[in-house]
Write a protein that holds these residues in place. Structure first.
Motif, PDB file in Angstrom:
ATOM      1  N   CYS A 165       0.817  -1.213   0.000  1.00 19.67           N
ATOM      2  CA  CYS A 165       0.000   0.000   0.000  1.00 19.67           C
ATOM      3  C   CYS A 165       0.852   1.267   0.000  1.00 19.67           C
ATOM      4  CB  CYS A 165      -0.912   0.006   1.221  1.00 19.67           C
ATOM      5  SG  CYS A 165      -2.072  -1.379   1.231  1.00 19.67           S
ATOM      6  N   HIS A 166       0.403   2.230  -0.788  1.00 18.26           N
ATOM      7  CA  HIS A 166       1.060   3.542  -0.817  1.00 18.26           C
ATOM      8  C   HIS A 166       0.265   4.544   0.006  1.00 18.26           C
ATOM      9  CE1 HIS A 166       4.501   3.060  -3.612  1.00 18.26           C
ATOM     10  NE2 HIS A 166       3.850   1.935  -3.872  1.00 18.26           N
ATOM     11  N   ASN A 167       0.926   5.638   0.356  1.00 23.03           N
ATOM     12  CA  ASN A 167       0.425   6.531   1.402  1.00 23.03           C
ATOM     13  C   ASN A 167      -0.097   7.861   0.874  1.00 23.03           C
ATOM     14  OD1 ASN A 167      -0.030   6.580   4.226  1.00 23.03           O
ATOM     15  ND2 ASN A 167       1.645   8.034   4.487  1.00 23.03           N
ATOM     16  N   ASP A 168      -0.548   7.898  -0.386  1.00 23.98           N
ATOM     17  CA  ASP A 168      -0.950   9.163  -1.000  1.00 23.98           C
ATOM     18  C   ASP A 168      -2.055   9.881  -0.225  1.00 23.98           C
ATOM     19  OD1 ASP A 168       0.272   9.065  -4.129  1.00 23.98           O
ATOM     20  OD2 ASP A 168       0.109   7.183  -3.059  1.00 23.98           O
ATOM     21  N   LEU A 169      -2.932   9.124   0.431  1.00 24.01           N
ATOM     22  CA  LEU A 169      -3.986   9.730   1.250  1.00 24.01           C
ATOM     23  C   LEU A 169      -3.749   9.473   2.742  1.00 24.01           C
ATOM     24  CD1 LEU A 169      -7.153   8.887  -0.899  1.00 24.01           C
ATOM     25  CD2 LEU A 169      -6.076  11.124  -0.597  1.00 24.01           C
ATOM     26  N   GLY A 170      -2.524   9.068   3.090  1.00 26.76           N
ATOM     27  CA  GLY A 170      -2.209   8.814   4.493  1.00 26.76           C
ATOM     28  C   GLY A 170      -2.833   7.540   5.043  1.00 26.76           C
ATOM     29  N   LEU A 171      -3.198   6.602   4.160  1.00 25.74           N
ATOM     30  CA  LEU A 171      -3.933   5.403   4.588  1.00 25.74           C
ATOM     31  C   LEU A 171      -3.157   4.102   4.398  1.00 25.74           C
ATOM     32  CD1 LEU A 171      -7.447   6.351   3.148  1.00 25.74           C
ATOM     33  CD2 LEU A 171      -6.812   6.222   5.570  1.00 25.74           C
ATOM     34  N   ALA A 172      -1.874   4.192   4.094  1.00 29.18           N
ATOM     35  CA  ALA A 172      -1.111   2.969   3.779  1.00 29.18           C
ATOM     36  C   ALA A 172      -1.137   1.963   4.928  1.00 29.18           C
ATOM     37  CB  ALA A 172       0.326   3.319   3.413  1.00 29.18           C
ATOM     38  N   THR A 173      -0.846   2.415   6.145  1.00 33.42           N
ATOM     39  CA  THR A 173      -0.831   1.487   7.277  1.00 33.42           C
ATOM     40  C   THR A 173      -2.230   0.967   7.568  1.00 33.42           C
ATOM     41  OG1 THR A 173       1.131   2.509   8.264  1.00 33.42           O
ATOM     42  CG2 THR A 173      -0.299   1.244   9.732  1.00 33.42           C
ATOM     43  N   ALA A 174      -3.225   1.856   7.564  1.00 32.91           N
ATOM     44  CA  ALA A 174      -4.608   1.433   7.831  1.00 32.91           C
ATOM     45  C   ALA A 174      -5.072   0.398   6.804  1.00 32.91           C
ATOM     46  CB  ALA A 174      -5.538   2.645   7.818  1.00 32.91           C
ATOM     47  N   ASN A 203      10.584   3.740   8.272  1.00 32.87           N
ATOM     48  CA  ASN A 203      10.146   5.151   8.281  1.00 32.87           C
ATOM     49  C   ASN A 203       9.044   5.444   7.265  1.00 32.87           C
ATOM     50  OD1 ASN A 203      12.132   5.588  10.220  1.00 32.87           O
ATOM     51  ND2 ASN A 203      13.621   6.395   8.759  1.00 32.87           N
ATOM     52  N   GLY A 204       8.509   4.401   6.607  1.00 33.28           N
ATOM     53  CA  GLY A 204       7.451   4.616   5.615  1.00 33.28           C
ATOM     54  C   GLY A 204       7.927   5.347   4.375  1.00 33.28           C
ATOM     55  N   ILE A 205       9.236   5.278   4.084  1.00 35.85           N
ATOM     56  CA  ILE A 205       9.767   5.998   2.919  1.00 35.85           C
ATOM     57  C   ILE A 205       9.305   5.317   1.630  1.00 35.85           C
ATOM     58  CG2 ILE A 205      11.777   6.862   4.179  1.00 35.85           C
ATOM     59  CD1 ILE A 205      13.442   4.737   2.710  1.00 35.85           C
ATOM     60  N   GLY A 206       9.394   6.038   0.526  1.00 37.62           N
ATOM     61  CA  GLY A 206       9.011   5.484  -0.760  1.00 37.62           C
ATOM     62  C   GLY A 206       8.596   6.575  -1.720  1.00 37.62           C
ATOM     63  N   GLU A 207       8.246   6.162  -2.926  1.00 36.28           N
ATOM     64  CA  GLU A 207       7.850   7.136  -3.950  1.00 36.28           C
ATOM     65  C   GLU A 207       6.684   7.994  -3.484  1.00 36.28           C
ATOM     66  OE1 GLU A 207       7.812   6.715  -8.156  1.00 36.28           O
ATOM     67  OE2 GLU A 207       8.465   4.641  -8.005  1.00 36.28           O
ATOM     68  N   ARG A 208       6.649   9.217  -3.985  1.00 37.29           N
ATOM     69  CA  ARG A 208       5.579  10.168  -3.682  1.00 37.29           C
ATOM     70  C   ARG A 208       5.423  10.315  -2.160  1.00 37.29           C
ATOM     71  NH1 ARG A 208       3.238   6.517  -6.847  1.00 37.29           N
ATOM     72  NH2 ARG A 208       1.538   6.207  -5.359  1.00 37.29           N
ATOM     73  N   ALA A 209       4.267   9.932  -1.615  1.00 34.53           N
ATOM     74  CA  ALA A 209       4.023  10.096  -0.178  1.00 34.53           C
ATOM     75  C   ALA A 209       4.516   8.904   0.643  1.00 34.53           C
ATOM     76  CB  ALA A 209       2.532  10.320   0.070  1.00 34.53           C
ATOM     77  N   GLY A 210       5.138   7.930  -0.019  1.00 33.43           N
ATOM     78  CA  GLY A 210       5.742   6.826   0.716  1.00 33.43           C
ATOM     79  C   GLY A 210       4.913   5.555   0.744  1.00 33.43           C
ATOM     80  N   ASN A 211       5.439   4.573   1.473  1.00 34.95           N
ATOM     81  CA  ASN A 211       4.864   3.237   1.591  1.00 34.95           C
ATOM     82  C   ASN A 211       4.343   3.002   2.998  1.00 34.95           C
ATOM     83  OD1 ASN A 211       6.772   3.136  -0.728  1.00 34.95           O
ATOM     84  ND2 ASN A 211       6.226   0.992  -0.790  1.00 34.95           N
ATOM     85  N   THR A 212       3.808   1.816   3.207  1.00 40.07           N
ATOM     86  CA  THR A 212       3.421   1.396   4.555  1.00 40.07           C
ATOM     87  C   THR A 212       4.655   1.376   5.453  1.00 40.07           C
ATOM     88  OG1 THR A 212       1.666   0.021   3.638  1.00 40.07           O
ATOM     89  CG2 THR A 212       2.362  -0.464   5.887  1.00 40.07           C
ATOM     90  N   SER A 213       4.506   1.897   6.657  1.00 44.18           N
ATOM     91  CA  SER A 213       5.603   1.953   7.615  1.00 44.18           C
ATOM     92  C   SER A 213       5.729   0.626   8.360  1.00 44.18           C
ATOM     93  CB  SER A 213       5.334   3.096   8.603  1.00 44.18           C
ATOM     94  OG  SER A 213       6.147   2.985   9.731  1.00 44.18           O
ATOM     95  N   LEU A 214       6.903   0.007   8.273  1.00 50.79           N
ATOM     96  CA  LEU A 214       7.131  -1.291   8.911  1.00 50.79           C
ATOM     97  C   LEU A 214       6.897  -1.201  10.418  1.00 50.79           C
ATOM     98  CD1 LEU A 214      10.204  -3.588   8.168  1.00 50.79           C
ATOM     99  CD2 LEU A 214       9.159  -3.468  10.405  1.00 50.79           C
TER     100      LEU A 214
END
Length: 385
Positions: free
Chosen positions: A206-215, A233-244
């Motif tokens: 999941c990507h974090n474009d809407l801040g919902l990757a972890t959820a 740290n949830g790093i990744g393209e654009r707004a990042g990835n799910t934070s481990l």
């Protein structure tokens, strides 16, 4: 590939998806150092790179394969023979190799990215998995943009690639589009409508474009996914990835919601690895980042400080020690109360009665209004004034 239904496999893509952040590229020795730390942390799979993309990425996958012993090393490809051939070559030293291949699953991607048809894409997906399977036993298939894909077609694709030999099926919310209930329902639909789904692990990416990757990732786990793809740290393209670290601590705090579900993650290593990744990638962690941000365990409101000092569980659901911190921080600002001031003065060896504390507190507020926060030297100067 037999898998444990009570184990949540942690797939770390810090060194692949995370490294795609502009300006954050790592050298091969840096990647090896982080990979060894990830192995110590307890991740199950490390996505080491996209070998066909550059000679440097190819070499990194080769060297990480040599350096890591107990973790699956995964290499990313597109659904074509050359990508897969190059990935297999890069993985030749891996003790536990995995090829991660895939193609777009949404009508948006099929039409505007591939200028193709559903039937052609399905055939290419199956062919890619079969080709990858000729090199390695462990093949993961990603259905790119699954978050926006038609459910019936997605189920058809997943069933076909499992029949072709995929051991893991990755259902990416590539654009961070889904709401948690939508993404969870998508995973549940696949569990109920793919006849051979028990032969593969379902993975959430999941990507974090809407801040919902972890959820979204947690919703997937609640609906039967048993692999989560994430980054430090949830790093990744654009707004990042799910934070481990967020996924691991949610499982820890809410164990009753996931009865019997385990991972191999040693959460006490989070602070150290977070700081190392941040430093090596020259990418600061936002102070209010959950789990590893510098303010994650810092209490500055007087009401919170008082409650915390009386009984820390009033304002803490995670012990700082569990993520590798020595203790929570009671930060002195103009919002702090007498209890917090007394706590810090006693820590420095000052014992004040109630009247002395009242006088000192008034002096403290004057200083605190002039400074953003106070350090030990400020308190010592206050006591000498």
């Amino acid at each position: 590939m037999l898998h444990d239904p009570n184990h949540l496999y942690i797939f770390d893509t810090t060194l692949r998806d995370g490294e795609q952040v502009p300006g954050c590229q790592l050298t091969t020795p840096e990647k090896i150092e982080i990979a060894k730390d990830l192995e110590s942390l307890g991740v199950d799979i490390i996505e080491a790179g996209f070998p066909v993309s550059s000679p440097g990425d190819f070499q990194s996958v080769v060297e990480l394969s040599k350096a890591v012993d107990n973790v699956i090393i995964c290499a990313l490809t597109r659904a074509n023979n050359n990508d897969i051939d190059v990935a297999a070559e890069a993985l030749k030293f891996a003790k536990r190799p995995r090829i991660h291949t895939g193609i777009g699953a949404s009508d948006m991607h099929i039409k505007y990215k591939f200028n193709s048809t559903r039937e052609d894409i399905l055939a290419r997906a199956v062919a890619a998995v079969k080709h990858a399977k000729s090199y390695v036993e462990d093949v993961e298939f990603y259905a790119e943009d699954a978050g926006r894909a038609d459910l019936a077609y997605l189920a058809q694709m997943v069933e076909a690639v499992i029949a072709a030999g995929a051991t893991v099926v990755n259902i990416p919310d590539t654009n961070g589009y889904c709401l948690p209930d939508q993404y969870g329902a998508k995973i549940n639909y696949l569990k109920e409508h793919v006849s051979n789904i028990d032969q593969a692990i379902i993975s959430a990416h999941c990507h974090n474009d809407l801040g919902l990757a972890t959820a979204n990732s947690i919703a997937a786990v609640q609906n039967g996914a048993r692999q989560v793809e994430c980054t430090i740290n949830g790093i990744g393209e654009r707004a990042g990835n799910t934070s481990l670290e967020e996924v691991a601590m949610i499982l820890k705090v809410h164990q009753q919601q996931f009865p019997g579900l385990t991972s191999n993650i040693n959460s006490r290593l989070f602070t150290a690895i977070s700081q190392k990744v941040s430093s090596m990638m020259r990418m600061p962690v936002q102070p209010n980042k959950a789990i590893v941000g510098k303010n994650a365990f810092a209490h500055s409101s007087g009401i919170h400080q008082d409650g915390f000092l009386k009984h820390r569980e009033n304002y803490e659901i995670i012990r700082p020690e569990d993520v590798g911190l020595d203790e929570a921080g009671i930060i002195l600002t103009a919002r702090s109360g007498r209890h917090a001031l007394k706590h810090h003065l006693e820590r420095l060896g000052y014992q004040l009665d109630k009247d002395e504390l009242a006088v000192t507190y008034e002096k403290f507020l004057v200083v605190a209004d002039a400074k953003k926060d106070l350090c030990d030297d400020d308190l010592k100067a206050l006591m000498q004034s």
